[in-house]
Design an enzyme around this catalytic site. Sequence first.
Site, PDB file in Angstrom:
ATOM      1  N   ARG A 137       0.840  -1.212   0.000  1.00 54.26           N
ATOM      2  CA  ARG A 137       0.000   0.000   0.000  1.00 54.26           C
ATOM      3  C   ARG A 137       0.872   1.258   0.000  1.00 54.26           C
ATOM      4  NH1 ARG A 137      -2.270  -3.595  -0.930  1.00 54.26           N
ATOM      5  NH2 ARG A 137      -4.178  -4.496  -0.147  1.00 54.26           N
ATOM      6  N   SER A 191     -10.673  -0.637   3.789  1.00 54.65           N
ATOM      7  CA  SER A 191      -9.822  -0.841   4.977  1.00 54.65           C
ATOM      8  C   SER A 191      -9.333   0.500   5.504  1.00 54.65           C
ATOM      9  CB  SER A 191      -8.601  -1.680   4.613  1.00 54.65           C
ATOM     10  OG  SER A 191      -9.020  -2.904   4.091  1.00 54.65           O
ATOM     11  N   GLU A 213      -4.742   3.945   6.474  1.00 58.02           N
ATOM     12  CA  GLU A 213      -4.515   3.780   5.033  1.00 58.02           C
ATOM     13  C   GLU A 213      -4.982   4.999   4.217  1.00 58.02           C
ATOM     14  OE1 GLU A 213      -5.441  -0.155   3.125  1.00 58.02           O
ATOM     15  OE2 GLU A 213      -6.445   1.140   1.685  1.00 58.02           O
TER      16      GLU A 213
HETATM   17  C1  FAD Z   1     -15.488  -0.418  -0.322  1.00 55.40           C
HETATM   18  C2  FAD Z   1     -14.025  -0.150  -0.606  1.00 55.40           C
HETATM   19  C3  FAD Z   1     -13.169  -1.210  -0.827  1.00 55.40           C
HETATM   20  C4  FAD Z   1     -11.812  -0.987  -1.093  1.00 55.40           C
HETATM   21  N1  FAD Z   1     -11.011  -2.062  -1.318  1.00 55.40           N
HETATM   22  C5  FAD Z   1      -9.705  -1.877  -1.593  1.00 55.40           C
HETATM   23  C6  FAD Z   1      -8.857  -2.999  -1.848  1.00 55.40           C
HETATM   24  O1  FAD Z   1      -9.298  -4.145  -1.870  1.00 55.40           O
HETATM   25  N2  FAD Z   1      -7.553  -2.757  -2.086  1.00 55.40           N
HETATM   26  C7  FAD Z   1      -7.031  -1.500  -2.105  1.00 55.40           C
HETATM   27  O2  FAD Z   1      -5.823  -1.361  -2.338  1.00 55.40           O
HETATM   28  N3  FAD Z   1      -7.814  -0.419  -1.873  1.00 55.40           N
HETATM   29  C8  FAD Z   1      -9.124  -0.573  -1.621  1.00 55.40           C
HETATM   30  N4  FAD Z   1      -9.927   0.512  -1.378  1.00 55.40           N
HETATM   31  C9  FAD Z   1      -9.332   1.865  -1.356  1.00 55.40           C
HETATM   32  C10 FAD Z   1      -9.471   2.646  -2.698  1.00 55.40           C
HETATM   33  O3  FAD Z   1     -10.499   2.115  -3.471  1.00 55.40           O
HETATM   34  C11 FAD Z   1      -8.184   2.618  -3.511  1.00 55.40           C
HETATM   35  O4  FAD Z   1      -7.123   3.164  -2.769  1.00 55.40           O
HETATM   36  C12 FAD Z   1      -8.322   3.410  -4.828  1.00 55.40           C
HETATM   37  O5  FAD Z   1      -7.178   3.234  -5.623  1.00 55.40           O
HETATM   38  C13 FAD Z   1      -8.546   4.903  -4.597  1.00 55.40           C
HETATM   39  O6  FAD Z   1      -8.900   5.471  -5.841  1.00 55.40           O
HETATM   40  P1  FAD Z   1      -9.640   6.855  -5.948  1.00 55.40           P
HETATM   41  O7  FAD Z   1      -9.673   7.223  -7.384  1.00 55.40           O
HETATM   42  O8  FAD Z   1     -10.931   6.814  -5.255  1.00 55.40           O
HETATM   43  O9  FAD Z   1      -8.613   7.794  -5.162  1.00 55.40           O
HETATM   44  P2  FAD Z   1      -8.939   9.125  -4.351  1.00 55.40           P
HETATM   45  O10 FAD Z   1      -9.578   8.773  -3.058  1.00 55.40           O
HETATM   46  O11 FAD Z   1      -9.640  10.100  -5.213  1.00 55.40           O
HETATM   47  O12 FAD Z   1      -7.459   9.636  -4.067  1.00 55.40           O
HETATM   48  C14 FAD Z   1      -6.615   8.935  -3.195  1.00 55.40           C
HETATM   49  C15 FAD Z   1      -5.265   9.657  -3.127  1.00 55.40           C
HETATM   50  O13 FAD Z   1      -4.610   9.580  -4.399  1.00 55.40           O
HETATM   51  C16 FAD Z   1      -4.393  10.891  -4.945  1.00 55.40           C
HETATM   52  N5  FAD Z   1      -4.676  10.790  -6.381  1.00 55.40           N
HETATM   53  C17 FAD Z   1      -5.814  10.349  -6.957  1.00 55.40           C
HETATM   54  N6  FAD Z   1      -5.682  10.332  -8.292  1.00 55.40           N
HETATM   55  C18 FAD Z   1      -4.438  10.797  -8.558  1.00 55.40           C
HETATM   56  C19 FAD Z   1      -3.707  11.020  -9.760  1.00 55.40           C
HETATM   57  N7  FAD Z   1      -4.220  10.763 -10.959  1.00 55.40           N
HETATM   58  N8  FAD Z   1      -2.438  11.521  -9.666  1.00 55.40           N
HETATM   59  C20 FAD Z   1      -1.897  11.797  -8.456  1.00 55.40           C
HETATM   60  N9  FAD Z   1      -2.545  11.598  -7.282  1.00 55.40           N
HETATM   61  C21 FAD Z   1      -3.797  11.102  -7.344  1.00 55.40           C
HETATM   62  C22 FAD Z   1      -5.377  11.794  -4.219  1.00 55.40           C
HETATM   63  O14 FAD Z   1      -4.924  13.134  -4.209  1.00 55.40           O
HETATM   64  C23 FAD Z   1      -5.408  11.157  -2.835  1.00 55.40           C
HETATM   65  O15 FAD Z   1      -4.295  11.553  -2.080  1.00 55.40           O
HETATM   66  C24 FAD Z   1     -11.298   0.333  -1.124  1.00 55.40           C
HETATM   67  C25 FAD Z   1     -12.170   1.412  -0.903  1.00 55.40           C
HETATM   68  C26 FAD Z   1     -13.521   1.174  -0.656  1.00 55.40           C
HETATM   69  C27 FAD Z   1     -14.455   2.337  -0.456  1.00 55.40           C
END
Ligand code: FAD
Length: 339
Positions: A165, A239, A334
Amino acid sequence: MPLYLPHFNLQNYNTLASPVCANFFVSVKNNEELIDAIKFAKERTLPLLVLGGGSNIVLYDDFPGLVIHLQFLGKELVREDEQHFYVKAAAGENWSEFVDYCLDQKFWGLENLSLIPGNVGAAPIQNIGAYGVELKDVFEELSALNIKTGLTITFTPEACQFGYRDSVFKNQFKDEFIITSVIFRLTKVPSLKLGYPALQKVLSVYAPEEITPELVAQIVCEVRRNKLPDPKIIPNVGSFFKNPVIPTTQLHEIQSVFSDVVYFPIDSHHVKLAAAWLIDRAGWRGVSQGAAVHSEQALVLTNPSRLNAGKVLELASAIKNSVLEMFGVELEQEPRNYP
Ligand SMILES: Cc1cc2nc3c(=O)[nH]c(=O)nc-3n(C[C@H](O)[C@H](O)[C@H](O)COP(=O)(O)OP(=O)(O)OC[C@H]3O[C@@H](n4cnc5c(N)ncnc54)[C@H](O)[C@@H]3O)c2cc1C
């Protein structure tokens, strides 16, 4: 020129449904608009928040800057060799839809990562992982725009410094780059990763020849739907804590009091503890204090009343303190807090 919206409510843009506002909000669809947005923020000395699906952030107060909602779209096969397809996806593509697209096209390797919320651009940030596979296992390269210079550069797997992570974008290059696209190295012949215990258990009723990538993806989705709350119904960020990595010597100390502690071996000197077990054993599963600990999975904190996510942080802090007191283990959060 993209449209800059002042005093913008972010409740529908974060999966914790925290009802906070951004000073300014802009959606950008291409490099030109992204560069314009960076200039807009620089001229007003506004901090930036790059937003994907908002599924890994905790917005505990109004954001006093510019939120850039990355909506770059597009996916294509860029090249192939004897064993692999190299598939490029733009940062704004929805991750789960991209996985489905790859399955349809018979580009194999993303099965275990089905149904993870969020967008492609955020996936490398924390090296997303599930059911025994991490993004780094299928990663070829990414393009990212340097916020200071405006130049786009390519990152190889080594340059990304992926960890559990973790990546260079959470450390040395935190807030310095905006990921605009990612290329994945996917296989022409399925190479299934079936070692994860929860997966093994469900698959044990199938004959080996029945186990296809589509079946694995389907089972991963079923297991996830049973275990994790749908953020659209019960707001959450998945998580909330990482599984803590500790020395084996410390594991033995914990085992002398809690013989049933759940852990996964990492190497001969370290193990990864199941954070869900620690939280559950400390009595938090199902507890509700404005924010709540999910009753099916203690690692998931929820915000059922769609309150300010500060409530979730209060609960997280109480959990961290009690786990530290009971097991001597520090939990690491996380999702990232903003502002
Ligand atoms: C129900 C649920 C289940 C999940 N299961 C998992 C799992 O199994 N495994 C796992 O690893 N994660 C899991 N996650 C966490 C999450 O889905 C991941 O971390 C996902 O990659 C976040 O993507 P996002 O586009 O929503 O990021 P955001 O929440 O929009 O951003 C997260 C971070 O990344 C930065 N960011 C976003 N896009 C960019 C970009 N293009 N360039 C630079 N920085 C950027 C943002 O500024 C922020 O700091 C889960 C979340 C939920 C709600």
